[in-house]
Design a protein around this motif. Structure first.
Motif, PDB file in Angstrom:
ATOM      1  N   PRO A 172      33.392  44.468  42.928  1.00 58.03           N
ATOM      2  CA  PRO A 172      32.556  44.820  44.086  1.00 58.03           C
ATOM      3  C   PRO A 172      33.325  44.831  45.404  1.00 58.03           C
ATOM      4  N   HIS A 173      34.367  44.033  45.523  1.00 53.01           N
ATOM      5  CA  HIS A 173      35.200  43.993  46.732  1.00 53.01           C
ATOM      6  C   HIS A 173      36.599  44.494  46.391  1.00 53.01           C
ATOM      7  N   HIS A 174      36.693  45.717  45.919  1.00 56.62           N
ATOM      8  CA  HIS A 174      37.904  46.441  45.560  1.00 56.62           C
ATOM      9  C   HIS A 174      38.635  45.851  44.373  1.00 56.62           C
ATOM     10  N   GLY A 175      39.232  44.722  44.517  1.00 56.04           N
ATOM     11  CA  GLY A 175      40.002  44.109  43.430  1.00 56.04           C
ATOM     12  C   GLY A 175      39.686  42.634  43.306  1.00 56.04           C
ATOM     13  N   ASP A 177      41.273  40.202  44.376  1.00 53.89           N
ATOM     14  CA  ASP A 177      41.631  39.440  45.574  1.00 53.89           C
ATOM     15  C   ASP A 177      40.535  39.476  46.639  1.00 53.89           C
ATOM     16  N   GLY A 178      39.500  40.322  46.460  1.00 53.50           N
ATOM     17  CA  GLY A 178      38.385  40.376  47.411  1.00 53.50           C
ATOM     18  C   GLY A 178      38.676  41.185  48.657  1.00 53.50           C
ATOM     19  N   ASN A 179      39.806  41.870  48.709  1.00 52.24           N
ATOM     20  CA  ASN A 179      40.174  42.678  49.869  1.00 52.24           C
ATOM     21  C   ASN A 179      39.324  43.945  49.891  1.00 52.24           C
ATOM     22  N   LEU A 180      38.677  44.245  51.013  1.00 54.34           N
ATOM     23  CA  LEU A 180      37.815  45.413  51.116  1.00 54.34           C
ATOM     24  C   LEU A 180      38.563  46.688  51.487  1.00 54.34           C
ATOM     25  N   ALA A 181      39.860  46.629  51.657  1.00 51.54           N
ATOM     26  CA  ALA A 181      40.636  47.810  52.015  1.00 51.54           C
ATOM     27  C   ALA A 181      41.002  48.588  50.756  1.00 51.54           C
ATOM     28  N   SER A 182      40.846  49.884  50.834  1.00 49.73           N
ATOM     29  CA  SER A 182      41.151  50.754  49.711  1.00 49.73           C
ATOM     30  C   SER A 182      42.479  51.455  49.947  1.00 49.73           C
ATOM     31  N   ALA A 183      43.142  51.785  48.872  1.00 44.97           N
ATOM     32  CA  ALA A 183      44.385  52.548  48.946  1.00 44.97           C
ATOM     33  C   ALA A 183      44.120  54.032  48.660  1.00 44.97           C
ATOM     34  N   ASP A 184      42.895  54.465  48.818  1.00 44.75           N
ATOM     35  CA  ASP A 184      42.472  55.823  48.521  1.00 44.75           C
ATOM     36  C   ASP A 184      43.104  56.824  49.481  1.00 44.75           C
ATOM     37  N   LYS A 185      43.669  57.892  48.940  1.00 41.57           N
ATOM     38  CA  LYS A 185      44.260  58.947  49.757  1.00 41.57           C
ATOM     39  C   LYS A 185      43.432  60.245  49.684  1.00 41.57           C
TER      40      LYS A 185
END
Length: 192
Positions: A172-175, A177-185
């Motif tokens: 639910p929070h990307h990975g 690690d809970g980081n909400l930042a995506s590496a989506d390009k």
């Protein structure tokens, strides 16, 4: 007075209700073909686009897909006769709102890119003759979505691959690690 009027009308109302129930068409669509599509695609939620609906031998596929799944089904017919058959089947089977049919507007499908989770192609030859290409079908199909094409009596399903530039959210929070930042390009902010 009211009681006697009610007792007089009760047998008439009962006969009308029984007569209507006997004369009413079955509300369960012929779901054998829909079951084949759903088994081949293994998709039961989201938007389903049914291309080439209203075939004379199977006009009720959009109604069957809507009644046998939790999908919203938007069907496109190639001609007016097919459109009439598909709309009549949707009404008879009681799924208007969950399924709807319109006429194919041209070579370009009237959808945003990457919209549908399932694209069903009932008559590939007729769609090709109408100018709708496989690339156009894949344009409206979401990454990870299923393209299900009728081949004789069988249905062949294929998955649209995810682009390498699209990030995968495994939690639910990307990975983990809970980081909400995506590496989506693949998705960019509009810059107007």
């Amino acid at each position: 007075m009211r009681t006697s009027l009610l007792l007089t009308l009760l047998p008439v109302c009962s006969l009308l209700c029984v007569g209507n129930a006997l004369a009413a068409p079955s509300t369960a669509p012929d779901c054998a073909e829909a079951d084949k599509v759903l088994a081949a695609a293994s998709v039961k939620t989201g938007l389903c686009i049914d291309l080439g609906c209203g075939r004379a031998d199977q006009p009720s596929l959009p109604a069957g897909l809507a009644s046998r799944s939790e999908m919203l089904v938007h069907a496109l017919a190639i001609d007016d006769a097919a459109l009439g058959r598909a709309r009549a089947a949707i009404e008879v089977h009681g799924v208007p709102g969950r399924a709807m049919a319109e006429k194919l507007p041209g070579k370009t499908l009237p959808y945003l890119p990457d919209l549908a989770r399932l694209v069903v192609v009932e008559d590939p030859a007729a769609l090709e003759a109408a100018g709708v290409t496989k690339d156009e079908m894949l344009r409206v199909l979401a990454p990870g979505g299923m393209l299900c094409v009728r081949d004789g009596a069988k249905w062949a399903a294929s998955t649209k691959p995810r682009p390498k530039s699209m990030d995968e959210w495994t939690h639910p929070h990307h990975g983990p690690d809970g980081n909400l930042a995506s590496a989506d390009k693949a998705i960019v902010f509009p810059l107007d």
